[in-house]
Design a protein around this motif. Sequence first.
Motif, PDB file in Angstrom:
ATOM      1  N   LEU A 101     -17.235  12.630  11.826  1.00 25.90           N
ATOM      2  CA  LEU A 101     -17.469  14.102  11.361  1.00 25.90           C
ATOM      3  C   LEU A 101     -16.910  14.967  12.487  1.00 25.90           C
ATOM      4  N   THR A 131     -24.134  15.643  17.927  1.00 24.01           N
ATOM      5  CA  THR A 131     -25.724  15.134  17.693  1.00 24.01           C
ATOM      6  C   THR A 131     -26.439  14.969  18.918  1.00 24.01           C
ATOM      7  N   SER A 155     -23.226  21.603   8.194  1.00 23.45           N
ATOM      8  CA  SER A 155     -23.595  20.193   8.313  1.00 23.45           C
ATOM      9  C   SER A 155     -24.752  19.598   9.397  1.00 23.45           C
ATOM     10  N   ILE A 169     -27.218  15.461   7.634  1.00 24.56           N
ATOM     11  CA  ILE A 169     -26.184  14.697   6.795  1.00 24.56           C
ATOM     12  C   ILE A 169     -26.877  13.514   6.427  1.00 24.56           C
ATOM     13  N   LEU A 199     -19.932  10.353   2.770  1.00 22.17           N
ATOM     14  CA  LEU A 199     -21.197  11.562   2.571  1.00 22.17           C
ATOM     15  C   LEU A 199     -21.770  11.349   1.517  1.00 22.17           C
ATOM     16  N   TRP A 240     -24.921  13.879   1.189  1.00 28.78           N
ATOM     17  CA  TRP A 240     -25.040  15.288   1.312  1.00 28.78           C
ATOM     18  C   TRP A 240     -25.127  15.735   2.394  1.00 28.78           C
ATOM     19  N   LYS A 241     -24.990  16.945   2.528  1.00 25.20           N
ATOM     20  CA  LYS A 241     -25.063  17.871   3.808  1.00 25.20           C
ATOM     21  C   LYS A 241     -25.845  18.996   3.806  1.00 25.20           C
ATOM     22  N   LYS A 287     -27.082  22.737   5.325  1.00 25.33           N
ATOM     23  CA  LYS A 287     -26.719  24.039   6.342  1.00 25.33           C
ATOM     24  C   LYS A 287     -28.202  24.131   7.252  1.00 25.33           C
ATOM     25  N   GLY A 315     -30.007  15.843  -1.943  1.00 21.39           N
ATOM     26  CA  GLY A 315     -29.550  16.889  -1.028  1.00 21.39           C
ATOM     27  C   GLY A 315     -29.901  18.349  -0.947  1.00 21.39           C
TER      28      GLY A 315
END
Length: 502
Positions: free
Chosen positions: A42, A47, A78, A81, A90, A92-93, A95, A134
């Motif tokens: 990503l 993170t 994102s 995640i 991926l 799903w993400k 916000k 997600g």
Amino acid sequence: MVFSFFRTINTGWFHLSFLLILGLSASPISSAISQGNWTAELGTVGTFSSPRVADLNQDTVLDIILGAGREEFHACDSAVIALDGKTGALLWKVKAKDQIFGSAALADINADGVLDPVIGGRSAELIAIDGAKGKVIWRFDPPKHADESQQEHWFNFYNPQFINDQNGDGVGDILTSNGGDVMAEPYDPNRPPGYLVVISGKDGQLIGRAPMPDGKETYMSITVSPRKKGRDYDIVFGTGGETIGGNLYVGRLSAILKGDLSAAKLLDTSKDKGYIGPAGRVDITGDGIDDIVVNAVNGRLIAFNGKNHEKLWEVIRPNSESYSSMAIGYFTPDSTPDFFVSYAQGVWPKLDWSAQIMVNGKTGQIEFSDSLGFYQNTTPVVLDWNNDGQDEILMSVNFQEIKNVFQKFFYNMLVIIDFKTKEVLQLGNTFEGNNLSSTPWIGDLDYDNKLDIIYCHGTNNRHTYTFDGIKVHRIKTTLPLYKKIVWGAYQGSYYDGIFHKE
């Protein structure tokens, strides 16, 4: 070129443990890497989160949930995640308006048969997400006050824990801590107090809230243990931080629901530094009651009797600080669990080299020590990789390479420490970049009874504190899992800080 993890000592000899690491291309661990590995990259986030796993797409392979984000006060599309455990794609993400630095708690909130993550971070972000789709189930919305001058302040949410249903809606609820004013100056003692908070698992509504007994801030994720009688829980929590002293307590859920933690029992006090790494609950006295073990920021590992809360032993690591929890396992031949801790050497904000100790849980004596890598907040995980009946440590190690004109390049790797042979062995490849605070996950991702590792690190090999790219690796091995992995993630394999015996 110069490899700066060769830390010289007064005699001029190189640090022997890293010499051991260098010759591992033919080690039995390196040759145990199997087919089925993947790497997901990503490119625009960083993170501090540690991976959690659940089968989100119902393909019988566990998938990965991870918090992420950009620099503080920056929104991110994102921020949470989910990655397919089989392929790394991926799923799903979600916000968020600020970094999601926490690690998820998991429960089936919407009763669809799939675990749903609840995860928190900065700017009062606490989000429940439909694990299968997600979609956001709810996002915590601080209660509004009619008089804006009386509006309550909400800060960071730390790792949540699920508890029994408190409001009668049929869904388990959430207990967590909130605090940490990022705008406060480092040595300013006038800071808003932290809180312990109970939140509805079904809809995110506030059920109860109580301030810290000493009126101080908190940065500590809680450890929650059900009491033997009734619906109440014991909670280990602490106050203070990098530059402000604090206190360590054990309190009750019932007190939070009443809005008053003043009766919480004081376990320990630290004058200049607080308590940040979450406590561990584990029986080291053999009486069937889980005892309390905690890292204080000022380099102390302390054990308390779970029955009467008396101090059992204390280990002091001079000129060191700790911002993470400990790993718990059977590192010595006896039947009492032991502890492994990685410290930062120095004083915040100048924390450079790391130091590690293994402490005998029965005696409180240091049985092993080393100083591997540069500073990070990750917690080691535990496994018996060679089936010798004694557990080993798997941990992330950062190091840097200094080239001409003193250019620095950062790298990281996974190593296993074998306490019986005193060896430090590299597992897998060396990666470009730095891992500041993402603890690996180890276990059986695809139910083939072989060890899988989920490992995350930043990709920028010129700087350490960055939010411009991460890689998540699935490392599939041929190493058999000889027994259940009890401490295979941050706060243990059940994500609750409790050592669950086999």
